[in-house]
Design a protein around this motif. Structure first.
Motif, short mmCIF file in Angstrom:
data_model
loop_
_atom_site.label_atom_id
_atom_site.label_comp_id
_atom_site.label_asym_id
_atom_site.label_seq_id
_atom_site.Cartn_x
_atom_site.Cartn_y
_atom_site.Cartn_z
N THR A 8 0.82 -1.20 0.00
CA THR A 8 0.00 0.00 0.00
C THR A 8 0.86 1.26 0.00
N PHE A 9 0.28 2.35 -0.49
CA PHE A 9 0.95 3.64 -0.41
C PHE A 9 -0.09 4.75 -0.29
N LYS A 10 0.33 5.88 0.24
CA LYS A 10 -0.57 7.00 0.47
C LYS A 10 -0.58 7.91 -0.75
N LYS A 11 -1.62 7.78 -1.54
CA LYS A 11 -1.74 8.58 -2.76
C LYS A 11 -2.56 9.83 -2.48
N PRO A 12 -2.03 11.02 -2.76
CA PRO A 12 -2.78 12.26 -2.51
C PRO A 12 -4.13 12.26 -3.22
N SER A 13 -5.16 12.71 -2.53
CA SER A 13 -6.50 12.75 -3.13
C SER A 13 -6.53 13.59 -4.39
N GLY A 14 -5.69 14.62 -4.43
CA GLY A 14 -5.64 15.49 -5.60
C GLY A 14 -5.22 14.77 -6.86
N GLU A 26 -0.89 2.61 -18.40
CA GLU A 26 -0.36 3.90 -17.97
C GLU A 26 -0.73 4.19 -16.52
N HIS A 27 -1.96 3.87 -16.16
CA HIS A 27 -2.43 4.09 -14.79
C HIS A 27 -1.63 3.24 -13.80
N LYS A 28 -1.45 1.97 -14.12
CA LYS A 28 -0.71 1.08 -13.24
C LYS A 28 0.75 1.51 -13.12
N THR A 29 1.36 1.87 -14.24
CA THR A 29 2.76 2.31 -14.23
C THR A 29 2.91 3.56 -13.39
N TYR A 30 1.98 4.50 -13.53
CA TYR A 30 2.08 5.76 -12.78
C TYR A 30 1.97 5.52 -11.28
N ASN A 31 1.06 4.64 -10.88
CA ASN A 31 0.93 4.32 -9.46
C ASN A 31 2.23 3.74 -8.91
N PHE A 32 2.87 2.88 -9.69
CA PHE A 32 4.14 2.31 -9.24
C PHE A 32 5.20 3.39 -9.10
N LEU A 33 5.27 4.31 -10.06
CA LEU A 33 6.26 5.39 -10.01
C LEU A 33 6.02 6.29 -8.79
N LEU A 34 4.75 6.58 -8.50
CA LEU A 34 4.43 7.40 -7.33
C LEU A 34 4.81 6.67 -6.04
N LYS A 35 4.49 5.38 -5.98
CA LYS A 35 4.82 4.58 -4.79
C LYS A 35 6.33 4.56 -4.56
N ILE A 38 7.40 7.98 -3.26
CA ILE A 38 6.97 8.20 -1.87
C ILE A 38 7.84 7.41 -0.90
N ASP A 39 8.17 6.17 -1.26
CA ASP A 39 9.04 5.35 -0.41
C ASP A 39 10.41 6.00 -0.25
N ASN A 44 14.12 9.94 3.61
CA ASN A 44 14.88 11.17 3.79
C ASN A 44 14.04 12.19 4.54
N LYS A 45 14.38 12.45 5.80
CA LYS A 45 13.59 13.37 6.62
C LYS A 45 13.59 14.78 6.04
N ASP A 46 14.69 15.15 5.43
CA ASP A 46 14.79 16.48 4.83
C ASP A 46 14.46 16.41 3.35
N ASN A 47 13.26 15.86 3.04
CA ASN A 47 12.93 15.62 1.64
C ASN A 47 12.52 16.88 0.89
N THR A 48 12.44 18.02 1.59
CA THR A 48 12.08 19.26 0.91
C THR A 48 13.16 19.68 -0.09
N SER A 49 14.37 19.15 0.09
CA SER A 49 15.46 19.51 -0.81
C SER A 49 15.66 18.47 -1.92
N HIS A 50 14.79 17.48 -2.00
CA HIS A 50 14.93 16.42 -3.00
C HIS A 50 14.76 17.01 -4.40
N ASN A 51 15.58 16.53 -5.34
CA ASN A 51 15.53 17.06 -6.70
C ASN A 51 14.43 16.44 -7.56
N GLY A 52 13.70 15.49 -7.00
CA GLY A 52 12.57 14.91 -7.72
C GLY A 52 12.93 13.83 -8.70
#
Length: 256
Positions: A8-14, A26-35, A38-39, A44-52
């Motif tokens: 499971t993973f926490k997917k933003p409602s937006g 495409e939908h399945k692939t995108y969910n995996f990429l998001l998961k 998120i993992d 990384n506690k300081d994930n605000t600096s992550h380059n994405g």
């Protein structure tokens, strides 16, 4: 990676109540990429600096999401890069922040053949959704991977999103369903019920932890909205409430 990945993973409602025009793959692939993203962010506690920029492999995506070959994933990645995603508040009913978003599903991506690794970028605006504590739904990747109808995928996620409220039901107008399903305004209401909702509910009930039923709401002879009543078979939460509501609905029909 796959063996250690939770289901499971926490997917933003937006990212759930959007206009869904993605294919099943495409939908399945995108969910995996998001998961995967998120993992990585959670480590990384300081994930605000992550380059994405995140990494995965064709093998991990295929084995987790029940896909068969690299070309499927490659085509899905290309489509996610090329297609835009628009998020607004037309169908958000849970008090999310009032802002609009227009970007691509993923940014640049590349396959490093010598290492067998896929590098992909999450756009900054979506990365912000993943980093901050917005309203989210706990999406089950195993359930998602089992669904083969593209409309079953978004409906499962929408219901799971509202399951967090323990309401046991959700109602959408016909226009809202057209929006979420990515349909044109000319798409017939009868076809929405029979070709999309009924078929999707049947697959969800057969393959996932949810038990869903559909109530058609009319104004005279015109269908104006659809109500989805549901409960979680695994947790058995809300089952009695669900059964009572269905009995009450049928009882009122008998009276009329």
């Amino acid at each position: 990676l796959v063996a250690q990945m939770s289901k499971t993973f926490k997917k933003p409602s937006g990212l759930i109540t959007i206009a869904h025009k993605l294919t099943e793959i495409e939908h399945k692939t995108y969910n995996f990429l998001l998961k995967t993203a998120i993992d990585e962010l959670s480590k990384n506690k300081d994930n605000t600096s992550h380059n994405g920029v995140f990494e995965t492999t064709y093998s991990d995506i295929k084995s987790t999401m029940n896909l068969t070959d690299n070309r499927q994933v490659k085509n899905a990645m290309a489509s996610l890069r090329a297609n835009g995603i628009k998020i607004d508040n037309m169908v958000l009913k849970k008090g999310s922040e009032a802002w609009n978003l227009d970007t691509s599903f993923i940014g640049e991506w590349k396959y490093k053949k010598d290492e067998g690794v896929i590098l992909y970028q999450i756009p900054h605006s979506i990365l912000e959704l993943l980093q901050k504590k917005y309203i989210f739904a706990s999406i089950n990747l195993k359930a998602i991977s089992s669904l083969n109808n593209r409309h079953s995928l978004w409906l499962y996620e929408v219901i799971t999103d509202y399951k967090n409220l323990n309401s046991g039901q959700i109602t959408y107008t016909v226009d809202e369903i057209r929006y979420i399903a990515g349909l044109s305004k000319s798409y017939k209401v009868g076809d929405i019920k029979l070709k999309i909702l009924s078929k999707s509910i049947k697959e969800i009930n057969e393959k996932t932890n949810l038990n869903v039923s559909l109530v058609v709401n009319k104004r005279g002879v015109r269908i104006v909205s659809f109500t989805f009543k549901f409960y979680d078979r695994e947790k058995d939460l809300g089952k009695e409430r669900y059964l009572f509501r269905m009995w009450l609905y049928e009882y009122m029909l008998d009276i009329e």
